[in-house]
Scaffold this motif. Structure first.
Motif, PDB file in Angstrom:
ATOM      1  N   SER A 105       0.848  -1.210   0.000  1.00 14.21           N
ATOM      2  CA  SER A 105       0.000   0.000   0.000  1.00 14.21           C
ATOM      3  C   SER A 105       0.873   1.245   0.000  1.00 14.21           C
ATOM      4  O   SER A 105       0.797   2.080   0.912  1.00 14.21           O
ATOM      5  N   PRO A 106       1.704   1.437  -1.023  1.00 15.34           N
ATOM      6  CA  PRO A 106       2.617   2.590  -1.020  1.00 15.34           C
ATOM      7  C   PRO A 106       1.863   3.896  -1.298  1.00 15.34           C
ATOM      8  O   PRO A 106       0.959   3.929  -2.140  1.00 15.34           O
ATOM      9  N   PRO A 107       2.207   4.976  -0.626  1.00 15.88           N
ATOM     10  CA  PRO A 107       1.638   6.278  -0.988  1.00 15.88           C
ATOM     11  C   PRO A 107       2.207   6.739  -2.330  1.00 15.88           C
ATOM     12  O   PRO A 107       3.301   6.315  -2.724  1.00 15.88           O
ATOM     13  N   LYS A 108       1.480   7.591  -3.022  1.00 20.03           N
ATOM     14  CA  LYS A 108       1.941   8.070  -4.330  1.00 20.03           C
ATOM     15  C   LYS A 108       3.244   8.845  -4.223  1.00 20.03           C
ATOM     16  O   LYS A 108       3.995   8.953  -5.183  1.00 20.03           O
ATOM     17  N   THR A 109       3.497   9.380  -3.042  1.00 21.20           N
ATOM     18  CA  THR A 109       4.726  10.152  -2.834  1.00 21.20           C
ATOM     19  C   THR A 109       5.901   9.281  -2.387  1.00 21.20           C
ATOM     20  O   THR A 109       6.960   9.810  -2.045  1.00 21.20           O
ATOM     21  N   ALA A 110       5.714   7.962  -2.372  1.00 24.23           N
ATOM     22  CA  ALA A 110       6.776   7.063  -1.906  1.00 24.23           C
ATOM     23  C   ALA A 110       8.039   7.248  -2.731  1.00 24.23           C
ATOM     24  O   ALA A 110       8.005   7.364  -3.957  1.00 24.23           O
ATOM     25  N   THR A 111       9.168   7.279  -2.050  1.00 23.20           N
ATOM     26  CA  THR A 111      10.468   7.409  -2.697  1.00 23.20           C
ATOM     27  C   THR A 111      11.221   6.085  -2.628  1.00 23.20           C
ATOM     28  O   THR A 111      10.748   5.110  -2.031  1.00 23.20           O
ATOM     29  N   TRP A 112      12.413   6.100  -3.207  1.00 25.29           N
ATOM     30  CA  TRP A 112      13.224   4.883  -3.166  1.00 25.29           C
ATOM     31  C   TRP A 112      13.611   4.520  -1.747  1.00 25.29           C
ATOM     32  O   TRP A 112      13.838   3.337  -1.451  1.00 25.29           O
ATOM     33  N   VAL A 113      13.638   5.478  -0.825  1.00 23.10           N
ATOM     34  CA  VAL A 113      13.970   5.194   0.574  1.00 23.10           C
ATOM     35  C   VAL A 113      12.862   4.351   1.208  1.00 23.10           C
ATOM     36  O   VAL A 113      13.136   3.370   1.925  1.00 23.10           O
ATOM     37  N   TYR A 114      11.610   4.729   0.966  1.00 25.03           N
ATOM     38  CA  TYR A 114      10.464   3.958   1.470  1.00 25.03           C
ATOM     39  C   TYR A 114      10.530   2.527   0.942  1.00 25.03           C
ATOM     40  O   TYR A 114      10.373   1.554   1.704  1.00 25.03           O
ATOM     41  N   THR A 182      -4.423  -4.212  -9.399  1.00 28.44           N
ATOM     42  CA  THR A 182      -4.369  -2.804  -9.025  1.00 28.44           C
ATOM     43  C   THR A 182      -3.952  -2.668  -7.560  1.00 28.44           C
ATOM     44  O   THR A 182      -3.721  -3.665  -6.866  1.00 28.44           O
ATOM     45  N   GLY A 183      -3.908  -1.417  -7.089  1.00 35.62           N
ATOM     46  CA  GLY A 183      -3.601  -1.184  -5.680  1.00 35.62           C
ATOM     47  C   GLY A 183      -4.617  -1.812  -4.760  1.00 35.62           C
ATOM     48  O   GLY A 183      -4.277  -2.317  -3.680  1.00 35.62           O
ATOM     49  N   GLU A 184      -5.875  -1.811  -5.185  1.00 29.78           N
ATOM     50  CA  GLU A 184      -6.925  -2.452  -4.377  1.00 29.78           C
ATOM     51  C   GLU A 184      -6.668  -3.944  -4.245  1.00 29.78           C
ATOM     52  O   GLU A 184      -6.850  -4.533  -3.166  1.00 29.78           O
ATOM     53  N   THR A 185      -6.236  -4.569  -5.341  1.00 24.67           N
ATOM     54  CA  THR A 185      -5.899  -5.999  -5.303  1.00 24.67           C
ATOM     55  C   THR A 185      -4.787  -6.269  -4.301  1.00 24.67           C
ATOM     56  O   THR A 185      -4.862  -7.213  -3.498  1.00 24.67           O
ATOM     57  N   LEU A 186      -3.756  -5.455  -4.342  1.00 28.39           N
ATOM     58  CA  LEU A 186      -2.607  -5.660  -3.456  1.00 28.39           C
ATOM     59  C   LEU A 186      -2.987  -5.471  -1.992  1.00 28.39           C
ATOM     60  O   LEU A 186      -2.502  -6.209  -1.120  1.00 28.39           O
ATOM     61  N   ARG A 187      -3.849  -4.517  -1.707  1.00 29.87           N
ATOM     62  CA  ARG A 187      -4.286  -4.315  -0.311  1.00 29.87           C
ATOM     63  C   ARG A 187      -5.076  -5.516   0.197  1.00 29.87           C
ATOM     64  O   ARG A 187      -4.931  -5.934   1.356  1.00 29.87           O
ATOM     65  N   LEU A 188      -5.925  -6.072  -0.657  1.00 34.36           N
ATOM     66  CA  LEU A 188      -6.693  -7.252  -0.258  1.00 34.36           C
ATOM     67  C   LEU A 188      -5.768  -8.437  -0.004  1.00 34.36           C
ATOM     68  O   LEU A 188      -5.951  -9.186   0.968  1.00 34.36           O
ATOM     69  N   ILE A 189      -4.764  -8.602  -0.846  1.00 39.01           N
ATOM     70  CA  ILE A 189      -3.783  -9.678  -0.664  1.00 39.01           C
ATOM     71  C   ILE A 189      -3.078  -9.525   0.683  1.00 39.01           C
ATOM     72  O   ILE A 189      -2.839 -10.515   1.397  1.00 39.01           O
ATOM     73  N   ALA A 190      -2.742  -8.304   1.059  1.00 39.43           N
ATOM     74  CA  ALA A 190      -2.055  -8.064   2.329  1.00 39.43           C
ATOM     75  C   ALA A 190      -2.909  -8.529   3.505  1.00 39.43           C
ATOM     76  O   ALA A 190      -2.392  -9.125   4.465  1.00 39.43           O
ATOM     77  N   TRP A 191      -4.206  -8.274   3.467  1.00 39.48           N
ATOM     78  CA  TRP A 191      -5.091  -8.709   4.548  1.00 39.48           C
ATOM     79  C   TRP A 191      -5.209 -10.234   4.602  1.00 39.48           C
ATOM     80  O   TRP A 191      -5.195 -10.833   5.680  1.00 39.48           O
ATOM     81  N   ILE A 192      -5.323 -10.865   3.442  1.00 38.79           N
ATOM     82  CA  ILE A 192      -5.391 -12.333   3.401  1.00 38.79           C
ATOM     83  C   ILE A 192      -4.123 -12.933   4.000  1.00 38.79           C
ATOM     84  O   ILE A 192      -4.166 -13.878   4.800  1.00 38.79           O
ATOM     85  N   TYR A 193      -2.990 -12.374   3.627  1.00 35.63           N
ATOM     86  CA  TYR A 193      -1.702 -12.853   4.132  1.00 35.63           C
ATOM     87  C   TYR A 193      -1.610 -12.710   5.650  1.00 35.63           C
ATOM     88  O   TYR A 193      -1.135 -13.622   6.343  1.00 35.63           O
ATOM     89  N   ALA A 194      -2.068 -11.579   6.173  1.00 35.59           N
ATOM     90  CA  ALA A 194      -1.976 -11.317   7.611  1.00 35.59           C
ATOM     91  C   ALA A 194      -2.785 -12.320   8.424  1.00 35.59           C
ATOM     92  O   ALA A 194      -2.494 -12.562   9.601  1.00 35.59           O
ATOM     93  N   ILE A 195      -3.797 -12.922   7.811  1.00 36.77           N
ATOM     94  CA  ILE A 195      -4.624 -13.908   8.510  1.00 36.77           C
ATOM     95  C   ILE A 195      -4.060 -15.319   8.342  1.00 36.77           C
ATOM     96  O   ILE A 195      -3.903 -16.073   9.308  1.00 36.77           O
TER      97      ILE A 195
END
Length: 459
Positions: A105-114, A182-195
């Motif tokens: 879930s990267p913000p649009k302003t994410a840099t290479w440091v993030y 999409t970003g929505e797909t990736l966020r859903l995957i993160a929740w599935i993984y956390a469980i």
């Protein structure tokens, strides 16, 4: 995390095999995406360039690779009532779950440091899971065929996890949404993984026995270096996985760009990859009948070499949806060939470890698995970094129209680099010096050395 006494090894039950393999599913659910989808997602949705992504991803994996020998060393020497492997695997939960939420879930302003920081946290968690788990797998059985079976269960769940990642966007498309990743797909995957990830790991630690080491002599990092220098099987295997890693890094890093950008199949990418991993799952029972008849290193070489030789056929296909009737049969054939390489490298390294244990009288399972993972990570990082920097050099732009020169550069990277390195890897693997007969002799000699432990829980 208690486990039964395994002072005299017995064949693993079906439940134990399932429990040992299942955590690979949640691991693969995100690991494949980190290498395949995430770089392109960051290039299209953040301020990071392709060259920065390739360089940062390569740098973070190389930094992470330095953790692998340390983790192998710590895992080999850890003493606890849960054994030497299980505490580290349990600790991986915290690192992995936290990092997946941030990276997916990267913000649009994410840099290479993030990107660098959270990639490093995730790779550290991966190391805490992968190195002890791999060494543990080599210790719960030294039988040639059962070791292949253990690897097949892990490989099967690994494929199922990668398949599950692509089933999510497919399901979203069937429910009226978009099947594009999409970003929505990736966020859903993160929740599935956390469980799923913590549940799978904790069940594995509870059910599966600790396994046994052949000896209890202390091992130093210097001993590991001497083993590699003196052992022809170890040197040959590590050269093989290094060649594979460079080719695979370029292939995996550019796959999403190739199919979605060059081929114009972004909406079908999840279906293509879903088919790829589904066929790998279905192929495992077939390979389970084939493998006992052949030396596994030759099956490994045949599969990698044949798959690499088929890749140039992509150049003959039209672009867009018209390619699917020709592309999908090619995907099916390649998927069938890609199933054994998911688990054979670990089984071959287990044979190398047995050879070294017989020769040196010291068990270096954790360290040697760590060395293999270092090489895989470094070479994949090198392959990916070179690929992304070459794309930047030829002027390729994700999500934008590209010149013929840029598109040809993509083809050279995506098809050419894997063809060269995987072809060389297959030639080197074909004549690997440890086959079934030789390992049988090694296994019988190791069996004669085993002494029951007074306190089997304390490895």
């Amino acid at each position: 995390m208690t486990s039964p006494d395994n002072s005299t090894q017995r064949p693993l039950s079906g439940t134990e095999l399932l429990a040992f393999g299942f955590p690979a599913m949640s691991h693969a659910l995100v690991a494949g995406a980190v290498y395949t989808v995430l770089p392109t997602h960051y290039a299209a949705n953040t301020a990071i360039t392709l060259a920065q992504i390739g360089t940062v991803a390569g740098l973070s994996r190389i930094i992470d690779a330095l953790n692998d020998p340390l983790m192998g060393f710590l895992s080999d020497r850890t003493r606890s009532r849960f054994g030497s492997r299980k505490p580290w695997i349990a600790a991986a939960i915290l690192f992995c779950v936290a990092a997946v939420f941030q990276l997916f879930s990267p913000p649009k302003t994410a840099t290479w440091v993030y990107f660098l920081i959270w990639s490093q946290v995730l790779y550290t968690g991966f190391t805490m899971f992968e190195v002890p788990r791999s060494a543990w797998g080599a210790e719960i059985s030294r039988d040639y065929n059962e070791r292949a079976k253990i690897g097949m269960y892990v490989g099967g769940f690994n494929i199922a996890g990668a398949l599950s990642f692509y089933l999510v966007p497919i399901a979203m498309g069937m429910l009226g949404g978009s099947s594009e990743i999409t970003g929505e797909t990736l966020r859903l995957i993160a929740w599935i993984y956390a469980i799923v990830m913590p549940i799978g790991i904790l069940a594995c630690l509870k059910i599966v026995p600790q396994g046994r080491k052949v000896d209890h002599k202390q091992t130093t990092l210097r001993d590991v270096g001497k083993t590699i220098l003196r052992s022809l099987p170890a040197r040959r295997l590590f050269a093989i996985v290094s060649l594979w890693g460079v080719g695979q890094g370029a292939f995996v890093g550019c796959a999403f760009i190739f199919y979605s950008g060059y081929m114009g199949l972004g909406k079908s990418f999840a279906m293509i990859m879903g088919l790829l991993f589904l066929i790998q799952v279905l192929a495992l029972p077939v390979w389970s009948r084939i493998l006992p008849r052949f030396d596994r290193h030759r099956v490994w070489a045949f599969c990698i070499g044949s798959s690499a030789m088929l890749a140039p056929l992509l150049l003959l296909l039209p672009r867009g949806e018209a390619a699917l009737p020709y592309l999908l049969p090619l995907v099916v054939v390649q998927a069938f060939l890609m199933a054994p390489p998911n688990f054979l490298p670990g089984a071959v390294l287990g044979d190398v470890i047995d050879y070294d244990t017989l020769k040196s009288g010291t068990n270096k399972a954790g360290n040697l698995f760590a060395v293999q993972m270092v090489l895989i990570k470094v070479t994949m990082a090198l392959g990916g970094a070179v690929a992304f920097n070459l794309l930047q050099l030829v002027g390729y732009k994700v999500g934008h129209p590209n010149t013929d020169f840029a598109n040809n550069g993509l083809l050279a990277v995506f098809i050419g680099i894997p063809l060269v390195f995987h072809g060389a890897m297959a030639l080197l693997a074909w004549n690997f010096p440890l086959g079934r007969k030789r390992h049988g002799i090694i296994s019988r000699r190791l069996q004669s050395r085993r002494v029951p432990l007074a306190e089997p829980a304390l490895e």
